[in-house]
Every structure is written in structure tokens, then in C-alpha cells.
Write a protein that holds these residues in place. Structure first.
Motif, PDB file in Angstrom:
ATOM      1  N   ILE A 147      36.036  37.983 173.990  1.00 15.79           N
ATOM      2  CA  ILE A 147      35.507  37.696 172.656  1.00 15.79           C
ATOM      3  C   ILE A 147      36.068  36.374 172.140  1.00 15.79           C
ATOM      4  O   ILE A 147      35.338  35.573 171.546  1.00 15.79           O
ATOM      5  N   SER A 148      37.337  36.103 172.381  1.00 13.01           N
ATOM      6  CA  SER A 148      37.932  34.838 171.940  1.00 13.01           C
ATOM      7  C   SER A 148      37.316  33.645 172.663  1.00 13.01           C
ATOM      8  O   SER A 148      37.050  32.618 172.057  1.00 13.01           O
ATOM      9  N   VAL A 149      37.070  33.806 173.953  1.00 11.84           N
ATOM     10  CA  VAL A 149      36.449  32.721 174.724  1.00 11.84           C
ATOM     11  C   VAL A 149      35.010  32.492 174.264  1.00 11.84           C
ATOM     12  O   VAL A 149      34.571  31.356 174.095  1.00 11.84           O
ATOM     13  N   LEU A 150      34.280  33.568 174.038  1.00 12.92           N
ATOM     14  CA  LEU A 150      32.871  33.442 173.684  1.00 12.92           C
ATOM     15  C   LEU A 150      32.632  33.061 172.226  1.00 12.92           C
ATOM     16  O   LEU A 150      31.730  32.284 171.923  1.00 12.92           O
ATOM     17  N   PHE A 151      33.438  33.612 171.319  1.00 10.89           N
ATOM     18  CA  PHE A 151      33.139  33.449 169.897  1.00 10.89           C
ATOM     19  C   PHE A 151      34.300  32.919 169.057  1.00 10.89           C
ATOM     20  O   PHE A 151      34.123  32.690 167.867  1.00 10.89           O
ATOM     21  N   GLY A 152      35.464  32.765 169.645  1.00 11.48           N
ATOM     22  CA  GLY A 152      36.634  32.387 168.858  1.00 11.48           C
ATOM     23  C   GLY A 152      37.265  31.101 169.312  1.00 11.48           C
ATOM     24  O   GLY A 152      36.595  30.183 169.778  1.00 11.48           O
ATOM     25  N   ASN A 153      38.580  31.075 169.204  1.00 10.28           N
ATOM     26  CA  ASN A 153      39.356  29.902 169.594  1.00 10.28           C
ATOM     27  C   ASN A 153      40.757  30.343 169.995  1.00 10.28           C
ATOM     28  O   ASN A 153      41.051  31.536 170.021  1.00 10.28           O
ATOM     29  N   THR A 154      41.611  29.386 170.273  1.00  6.73           N
ATOM     30  CA  THR A 154      42.961  29.704 170.726  1.00  6.73           C
ATOM     31  C   THR A 154      43.748  30.471 169.671  1.00  6.73           C
ATOM     32  O   THR A 154      44.486  31.397 169.998  1.00  6.73           O
ATOM     33  N   LEU A 155      43.578  30.101 168.406  1.00  3.29           N
ATOM     34  CA  LEU A 155      44.290  30.811 167.350  1.00  3.29           C
ATOM     35  C   LEU A 155      43.815  32.256 167.236  1.00  3.29           C
ATOM     36  O   LEU A 155      44.637  33.165 167.086  1.00  3.29           O
ATOM     37  N   SER A 156      42.512  32.467 167.303  1.00  7.66           N
ATOM     38  CA  SER A 156      42.015  33.847 167.218  1.00  7.66           C
ATOM     39  C   SER A 156      42.526  34.663 168.403  1.00  7.66           C
ATOM     40  O   SER A 156      42.833  35.852 168.249  1.00  7.66           O
ATOM     41  N   LEU A 157      42.671  34.039 169.544  1.00  6.91           N
ATOM     42  CA  LEU A 157      43.221  34.726 170.717  1.00  6.91           C
ATOM     43  C   LEU A 157      44.671  35.118 170.473  1.00  6.91           C
ATOM     44  O   LEU A 157      45.073  36.253 170.749  1.00  6.91           O
ATOM     45  N   ALA A 158      45.466  34.201 169.931  1.00  6.91           N
ATOM     46  CA  ALA A 158      46.883  34.491 169.662  1.00  6.91           C
ATOM     47  C   ALA A 158      47.025  35.651 168.686  1.00  6.91           C
ATOM     48  O   ALA A 158      47.819  36.584 168.909  1.00  6.91           O
ATOM     49  N   TYR A 159      46.263  35.617 167.604  1.00  2.00           N
ATOM     50  CA  TYR A 159      46.332  36.692 166.615  1.00  2.00           C
ATOM     51  C   TYR A 159      45.881  38.025 167.223  1.00  2.00           C
ATOM     52  O   TYR A 159      46.530  39.055 167.034  1.00  2.00           O
ATOM     53  N   SER A 160      44.792  37.996 167.953  1.00  2.00           N
ATOM     54  CA  SER A 160      44.241  39.228 168.527  1.00  2.00           C
ATOM     55  C   SER A 160      45.149  39.834 169.584  1.00  2.00           C
ATOM     56  O   SER A 160      45.335  41.050 169.625  1.00  2.00           O
ATOM     57  N   VAL A 161      45.709  39.000 170.438  1.00  6.05           N
ATOM     58  CA  VAL A 161      46.595  39.518 171.490  1.00  6.05           C
ATOM     59  C   VAL A 161      47.834  40.153 170.866  1.00  6.05           C
ATOM     60  O   VAL A 161      48.249  41.245 171.261  1.00  6.05           O
ATOM     61  N   ALA A 162      48.426  39.493 169.889  1.00  3.31           N
ATOM     62  CA  ALA A 162      49.617  40.049 169.235  1.00  3.31           C
ATOM     63  C   ALA A 162      49.304  41.388 168.585  1.00  3.31           C
ATOM     64  O   ALA A 162      50.036  42.369 168.759  1.00  3.31           O
ATOM     65  N   GLY A 163      48.221  41.446 167.835  1.00  6.77           N
ATOM     66  CA  GLY A 163      47.840  42.690 167.182  1.00  6.77           C
ATOM     67  C   GLY A 163      47.519  43.787 168.176  1.00  6.77           C
ATOM     68  O   GLY A 163      47.930  44.943 168.007  1.00  6.77           O
ATOM     69  N   THR A 164      46.824  43.420 169.230  1.00  3.11           N
ATOM     70  CA  THR A 164      46.435  44.386 170.257  1.00  3.11           C
ATOM     71  C   THR A 164      47.648  44.965 170.977  1.00  3.11           C
ATOM     72  O   THR A 164      47.755  46.182 171.141  1.00  3.11           O
ATOM     73  N   LEU A 165      48.550  44.107 171.406  1.00  3.13           N
ATOM     74  CA  LEU A 165      49.724  44.588 172.149  1.00  3.13           C
ATOM     75  C   LEU A 165      50.622  45.470 171.286  1.00  3.13           C
ATOM     76  O   LEU A 165      51.110  46.509 171.739  1.00  3.13           O
ATOM     77  N   LEU A 166      50.841  45.063 170.033  1.00 11.03           N
ATOM     78  CA  LEU A 166      51.681  45.871 169.149  1.00 11.03           C
ATOM     79  C   LEU A 166      51.007  47.203 168.844  1.00 11.03           C
ATOM     80  O   LEU A 166      51.646  48.261 168.903  1.00 11.03           O
ATOM     81  N   SER A 167      49.725  47.182 168.533  1.00 18.66           N
ATOM     82  CA  SER A 167      49.051  48.441 168.199  1.00 18.66           C
ATOM     83  C   SER A 167      48.982  49.374 169.404  1.00 18.66           C
ATOM     84  O   SER A 167      49.203  50.584 169.258  1.00 18.66           O
ATOM     85  N   LEU A 168      48.705  48.844 170.586  1.00 17.65           N
ATOM     86  CA  LEU A 168      48.674  49.691 171.783  1.00 17.65           C
ATOM     87  C   LEU A 168      50.036  50.315 172.078  1.00 17.65           C
ATOM     88  O   LEU A 168      50.123  51.479 172.466  1.00 17.65           O
ATOM     89  N   THR A 169      51.093  49.536 171.870  1.00 17.83           N
ATOM     90  CA  THR A 169      52.445  50.050 172.095  1.00 17.83           C
ATOM     91  C   THR A 169      52.737  51.217 171.157  1.00 17.83           C
ATOM     92  O   THR A 169      53.190  52.289 171.583  1.00 17.83           O
ATOM     93  N   VAL A 170      52.469  51.020 169.876  1.00 17.16           N
ATOM     94  CA  VAL A 170      52.732  52.063 168.884  1.00 17.16           C
ATOM     95  C   VAL A 170      51.835  53.279 169.125  1.00 17.16           C
ATOM     96  O   VAL A 170      52.310  54.427 169.090  1.00 17.16           O
ATOM     97  N   MET A 171      50.556  53.054 169.393  1.00 21.54           N
ATOM     98  CA  MET A 171      49.648  54.175 169.633  1.00 21.54           C
ATOM     99  C   MET A 171      50.071  54.986 170.846  1.00 21.54           C
ATOM    100  O   MET A 171      50.002  56.223 170.830  1.00 21.54           O
ATOM    101  N   THR A 172      50.531  54.310 171.885  1.00 24.57           N
ATOM    102  CA  THR A 172      50.971  55.006 173.092  1.00 24.57           C
ATOM    103  C   THR A 172      52.190  55.879 172.801  1.00 24.57           C
ATOM    104  O   THR A 172      52.255  57.034 173.229  1.00 24.57           O
ATOM    105  N   ILE A 173      53.145  55.335 172.078  1.00 25.16           N
ATOM    106  CA  ILE A 173      54.353  56.095 171.738  1.00 25.16           C
ATOM    107  C   ILE A 173      53.993  57.327 170.904  1.00 25.16           C
ATOM    108  O   ILE A 173      54.462  58.434 171.170  1.00 25.16           O
ATOM    109  N   LEU A 174      53.143  57.144 169.899  1.00 23.56           N
ATOM    110  CA  LEU A 174      52.766  58.267 169.042  1.00 23.56           C
ATOM    111  C   LEU A 174      51.944  59.311 169.798  1.00 23.56           C
ATOM    112  O   LEU A 174      52.137  60.521 169.600  1.00 23.56           O
ATOM    113  N   LYS A 175      51.044  58.861 170.660  1.00 22.14           N
ATOM    114  CA  LYS A 175      50.237  59.795 171.449  1.00 22.14           C
ATOM    115  C   LYS A 175      51.132  60.631 172.361  1.00 22.14           C
ATOM    116  O   LYS A 175      50.983  61.848 172.453  1.00 22.14           O
ATOM    117  N   LYS A 176      52.088  59.975 173.012  1.00 19.73           N
ATOM    118  CA  LYS A 176      52.982  60.687 173.940  1.00 19.73           C
ATOM    119  C   LYS A 176      53.895  61.671 173.225  1.00 19.73           C
ATOM    120  O   LYS A 176      54.348  62.639 173.825  1.00 19.73           O
TER     121      LYS A 176
END
Length: 161
Positions: free
Chosen positions: A67-96
Motif C-alpha cells: 500500500i505504501s509503494v502503490l499509494f503512499g510514500n516513505t513517511l507513510s511506510l515508516a508510520y505504518s510499519v511502526a504501528g503495525t509491529l507494535l500492535s501485532l506484538t501487543v495483540m499477540t501477547i494479549l491473545k496468548k
């Protein structure tokens, strides 16, 4: 990896990308910039609960990058990756932990996604004042997380993989 898994990951990534695009067509940020519904998280929650953490991460990172390559830019990629990695980490811990419902895990994912994005904004913009925006994003992340969690719970219970 089995061909069935590769095909499933491709379909889920494509579906998450479609939901990202559809989400971009609905402007929720008229009052507060950056607020989104989080529709692609329905797919991520499904992958997290019906597949594995590895597969949920694969779908999530592929979606963010494409999505960042097709519709965004480097900044949108940085923001999205940070949010994604943190949210996945927290969701995984809570799910487990088995102490949170699908909706609870989704709410935490929404809130921590926003927290990850604010952290990157503080670093990239060199100003901590942007953190004052976090309470508004936490409220929107909670509301979106409840909605996405409710829909995800229904799909997780009805769609077998």
C-alpha cells in the motif's frame, strides 16, 4: 510452506489491500487528521486467530509495504510499519494470555498502532508536542477496535481454515 498456505496468504493480503483502498475512500479525518477505521485489521485478526503469528505478520507487513509503494510514500511506510509491529506484538501477547476477547485484542491493537505512529512522528519530526494528539487517537483507536473486533469475532467463528 504448503501451496495452500501460500495461496491463502495471497488472498488475505489482496483482501487487506482492498480494504485499505476502500478505507481511503471514506474520509473520517475531516475533524481530526489521520483517523481511520482500520478495516484491514479484520483480515489481520483472522490470520492471527485462524492461522499463526508468522502468517499474520506476513500478511500485515506485505499489505503495509504494498500500500505504501502503490499509494503512499516513505513517511507513510515508516508510520505504518511502526504501528503495525507494535500492535501485532501487543495483540499477540494479549491473545496468548487467554484473558482477552477478540474485541479486547482488537482494541489494544488499534490503540497501540496509534501509539507506534505517534512515537515515529516524535522521532521524525523532532517534536514531542505531537504526543498531545495521542489521547484523541486512543479514543478513535478504541472505537475502531471495538467495531473491528466485533466483526472479526463473527468472521473468526464462522470461517474455518
Amino acid at each position: 510452506m504448503k501451496a495452500k498456505n501460500v495461496a491463502a496468504l495471497g488472498v488475505l493480503t489482496a483482501f487487506a489491500m482492498i480494504l485499505s483502498y476502500l478505507e481511503s475512500l471514506v474520509p473520517l479525518s475531516f475533524a481530526v487528521p489521520g483517523i481511520k477505521m482500520g478495516l484491514p485489521n479484520i483480515v489481520i485478526m483472522f490470520a492471527l486467530y485462524r492461522m499463526s503469528l508468522k502468517e499474520a505478520c506476513t500478511v500485515s507487513i506485505l499489505r503495509v509495504v504494498l500500500i505504501s509503494v502503490l499509494f503512499g510514500n516513505t513517511l507513510s511506510l515508516a508510520y505504518s510499519v511502526a504501528g503495525t509491529l507494535l500492535s501485532l506484538t501487543v495483540m499477540t501477547i494479549l491473545k496468548k494470555s487467554d484473558k482477552f476477547s477478540v474485541t479486547g485484542v482488537s482494541v489494544a491493537g488499534g490503540v497501540f498502532h496509534n501509539a507506534g505512529q505517534i512515537a515515529v512522528a516524535v522521532i521524525l519530526l523532532g517534536t514531542k508536542e505531537i504526543a498531545y494528539y495521542l489521547p484523541v487517537l486512543c479514543i478513535s483507536g478504541t472505537i475502531a477496535g471495538i467495531c473491528i473486533g466485533a466483526v472479526s469475532g463473527i468472521i473468526i467463528n464462522r470461517v474455518k481454515y
